[in-house]
Scaffold this active site. Structure first.
Site, PDB file in Angstrom:
ATOM      1  N   HIS A 120       0.900  -1.337  -0.078  1.00  0.00           N
ATOM      2  CA  HIS A 120       0.125  -0.043   0.066  1.00  0.00           C
ATOM      3  C   HIS A 120       0.799   1.348   0.097  1.00  0.00           C
ATOM      4  O   HIS A 120       0.348   2.307  -0.225  1.00  0.00           O
ATOM      5  CB  HIS A 120      -0.928  -0.134   1.213  1.00  0.00           C
ATOM      6  CG  HIS A 120      -0.587   0.250   2.648  1.00  0.00           C
ATOM      7  ND1 HIS A 120      -0.144  -0.747   3.356  1.00  0.00           N
ATOM      8  CD2 HIS A 120      -0.147   1.354   3.165  1.00  0.00           C
ATOM      9  CE1 HIS A 120       0.505  -0.298   4.592  1.00  0.00           C
ATOM     10  NE2 HIS A 120       0.319   1.198   4.213  1.00  0.00           N
ATOM     11  N   ASP A 150       0.317  -7.717   1.701  1.00  0.00           N
ATOM     12  CA  ASP A 150       0.767  -6.246   1.669  1.00  0.00           C
ATOM     13  C   ASP A 150       2.121  -6.135   1.577  1.00  0.00           C
ATOM     14  O   ASP A 150       2.558  -5.223   2.607  1.00  0.00           O
ATOM     15  CB  ASP A 150       0.004  -5.705   3.015  1.00  0.00           C
ATOM     16  CG  ASP A 150       0.314  -4.015   2.829  1.00  0.00           C
ATOM     17  OD1 ASP A 150       0.155  -3.370   1.840  1.00  0.00           O
ATOM     18  OD2 ASP A 150       0.369  -3.235   4.026  1.00  0.00           O
ATOM     19  N   GLY A 249       3.342   6.844   8.265  1.00  0.00           N
ATOM     20  CA  GLY A 249       4.634   7.017   7.734  1.00  0.00           C
ATOM     21  C   GLY A 249       5.586   5.922   8.187  1.00  0.00           C
ATOM     22  O   GLY A 249       6.352   5.703   7.548  1.00  0.00           O
ATOM     23  N   ASN A 250       5.089   5.144   9.100  1.00  0.00           N
ATOM     24  CA  ASN A 250       5.973   3.873   9.562  1.00  0.00           C
ATOM     25  C   ASN A 250       5.694   2.777   8.680  1.00  0.00           C
ATOM     26  O   ASN A 250       6.439   1.712   8.768  1.00  0.00           O
ATOM     27  CB  ASN A 250       5.547   3.540  10.953  1.00  0.00           C
ATOM     28  CG  ASN A 250       6.450   4.191  11.999  1.00  0.00           C
ATOM     29  OD1 ASN A 250       5.999   5.021  12.909  1.00  0.00           O
ATOM     30  ND2 ASN A 250       7.731   3.960  11.998  1.00  0.00           N
ATOM     31  N   SER A 251       4.594   2.878   7.819  1.00  0.00           N
ATOM     32  CA  SER A 251       4.498   1.480   7.010  1.00  0.00           C
ATOM     33  C   SER A 251       5.637   1.161   6.078  1.00  0.00           C
ATOM     34  O   SER A 251       6.423   1.991   5.413  1.00  0.00           O
ATOM     35  CB  SER A 251       3.125   1.891   5.952  1.00  0.00           C
ATOM     36  OG  SER A 251       2.148   1.833   6.296  1.00  0.00           O
ATOM     37  N   GLY A 307      -6.959 -25.848  -0.862  1.00  0.00           N
ATOM     38  CA  GLY A 307      -8.332 -26.078  -1.479  1.00  0.00           C
ATOM     39  C   GLY A 307      -9.512 -26.352  -0.618  1.00  0.00           C
ATOM     40  O   GLY A 307     -10.255 -27.100  -0.724  1.00  0.00           O
ATOM     41  N   VAL A 308      -9.619 -25.550   0.575  1.00  0.00           N
ATOM     42  CA  VAL A 308     -10.567 -25.814   1.235  1.00  0.00           C
ATOM     43  C   VAL A 308     -11.195 -24.429   2.005  1.00  0.00           C
ATOM     44  O   VAL A 308     -10.527 -23.335   1.718  1.00  0.00           O
ATOM     45  CB  VAL A 308     -10.420 -26.634   2.592  1.00  0.00           C
ATOM     46  CG1 VAL A 308      -9.886 -27.997   2.279  1.00  0.00           C
ATOM     47  CG2 VAL A 308      -9.179 -25.936   3.513  1.00  0.00           C
TER      48      VAL A 308
END
Length: 504
Positions: A120, A150, A249-251, A307-308
């Site tokens: 992001h 992310d 801003g820490n992302s 696949g569940v």
């Protein structure tokens, strides 16, 4: 021998006679007595010195500055209806308020310029600039990005860079000291300290970004304070939770242990103010390693699937399902010809262990699977309906192999007449205004009809119906006919931001 026997018996009897009555002790006294007789060695950080860790890591955490077109800025400005609580914190604005420039953080992983950050932070950016520790500014290119975790990998053409040593997030313990390093609030490099508050935390933010909650679900969450169980999703959330102070801003910044080893990539916060309230979330580095390696090798994620579809068990879920087990993952659905089906897993089975480790919630399984690729094998322990335990080996499949196993569409019974509205194709100018490619404009709303009930007003732009893009009244009518769950979902955008609602 007789004298010895009698002497021992006399000694034991005397001890019992004069032994203090523990039932009269307080709880604290009983604990003191217990631990005095059974000393337990408890690890303590003591007077931890973060100076060396901060000095080693700070030069390798960079400031990322991004710029966007006005259309992209408008589109990315919406963070969904729950932005007041679970929030990405890349330094972007709020709904329809996102600036054309934004910022975040990144962690240098190699001396030749590979940098880990959040999806992001760089998603849809037209220009990505990286400010190095020596204040040099260089352009970066995206190597790969993945909204389901992310994570993103970017590259700058610079050699000899400092980098952060990757640690082992599996060894992280609750209560352990950690440092968060990044560029909060557009400040220069900032180091904050805290502890690990929890592990394997699923907050639903990635699922929300990919699916979106309906207005009814949002209202229910606000009323009860409980998060609605999301639908099946490819998103993987197994966050490390920390109370180290992190802010917009820490992302993409670093979460490191006291040795200066990278254990997570900071990604989100839980907040009602948009600022730090002591609940930060980081992507564990052991999951990130695999995703970042995929980016470097393939440019995209190679993800394997069991696949569940399943429900994490607790007391409430067990009561609803009328079963006794309260731990594990209850299999609701097994996709035909999927990896689980071929391994003999059936609906009603309970996944109890993965690679010998007990499962308590969905992140316990999803993170482990997220580290693997199609063709890799994983060992699961399954409890069958009759209570028998069975160990199975599942060979993971790719997403494309599951495409033919999706559920058939369900008729909704909805029509344009029931909506009580009329539409016209959106003009190029309207689409450009909101930064969308598709849409129809609401030209009238009948009082008392569904659209009037949901407060859909004349002039709003409807972009999707049941997840399908619409550009005409005929598109709306056709899209209304079926959906994946039998509900009708309408989504669009207006001057107050994006919206979505659903009904039966």
């Amino acid at each position: 021998m007789l004298a010895a026997f009698l002497g021992g018996a006399l000694a034991i009897g005397a001890y019992k006679l004069f032994e203090p009555n523990n039932d009269g002790l307080s709880l604290a006294e009983k604990q003191n007595l217990l631990f005095a007789n059974n000393p337990v060695k408890v690890s303590s950080a003591g007077a931890v010195d973060f100076v060396q860790a901060a000095a080693a890591v700070s030069p390798a955490v960079v400031h990322i500055k991004t710029t966007y077109s006005s259309n992209t800025a408008s589109d990315n400005g919406n963070m969904g209806g729950m932005e007041d609580f679970f929030n990405f914190f890349g330094g972007r604005g709020r709904r329809n308020m996102m600036p054309q420039a934004a910022s975040g953080s990144g962690v240098i992983l190699t001396a030749d310029g590979y940098i880990a950050t959040n999806n992001h932070v760089v998603d849809k950016a037209e220009k990505i600039e990286v400010v190095l520790s020596n204040k040099r500014k260089v352009l970066a290119k995206v190597i790969g990005k993945d909204p389901n975790t992310d994570l993103a990998l970017i590259k700058v053409d610079v050699d000899g860079l400092p980098f952060v040593k990757m640690g082992n997030s599996d060894n992280v313990q609750i209560g352990e000291w950690v440092l968060a390093v990044g560029f909060p609030l557009d400040l220069q490099t900032t180091v904050t300290a805290g502890i690990v508050s929890a592990k394997a935390r699923d907050i639903g933010i990635l699922k929300r970004e990919s699916q979106g909650y309906t207005q009814e679900e949002l209202m229910e969450m606000q009323r009860t304070g409980k998060r609605i169980q999301p639908q099946a999703s490819a998103a993987i959330e197994s966050f490390i939770q920390t109370d180290a102070a992190i802010n917009p801003g820490n992302s993409g910044g670093a979460l490191v242990n006291a040795n200066g080893e990278l254990i997570g990539i900071n990604s989100a916060i839980a907040t009602e103010t948009g600022r730090n309230e002591g609940y930060g979330f980081a992507i564990p580095i052991n999951l990130a390693k695999k995703i970042l390696e995929d980016f470097k090798e393939f440019g995209a994620v190679k993800r394997g699937y069991i696949g569940v579809n399943f429900t994490p068990l607790d007391a409430d879920a067990a009561e609803n399902l009328k079963i006794k087990d309260i731990n594990g993952l209850y299999v609701n659905e097994v996709l035909p010809d999927g990896a689980a089906a071929q391994a003999g897993i059936k609906t009603g089975d309970i996944i109890k262990k993965v690679e010998g480790k007990e499962i308590f919630d969905s992140p316990d399984l999803q993170e482990k699977i997220g580290r693997l690729r199609p063709g890799d094998k994983v060992n699961l322990t399954i409890q069958k309906a009759d209570g028998a335990m069975k160990n199975v080996v599942v060979t993971l499949k790719s997403e494309s192999s599951l495409a033919s196993a999706t559920k058939p569409a369900i008729k909704t019974g909805a029509t344009v007449a029931k909506l009580g509205a009329s539409f016209e194709p959106a003009s190029a100018a309207v689409k450009a205004k909101y930064g969308v490619k598709d849409g129809v404009v609401v030209t009238s709303v009948k009082p008392g009809a569904l659209f009037d009930y949901f407060d859909v007003q004349k002039g709003l732009l409807i972009t999707k119906v049941n997840g399908k893009p619409v550009n005409s009244t005929a598109d709306v009518e056709k899209a209304l006919e079926t959906s994946g769950n039998g509900k009708t979902t309408i989504s669009g955008v207006g001057d107050q931001g994006t919206f979505a609602f659903s009904f039966n």
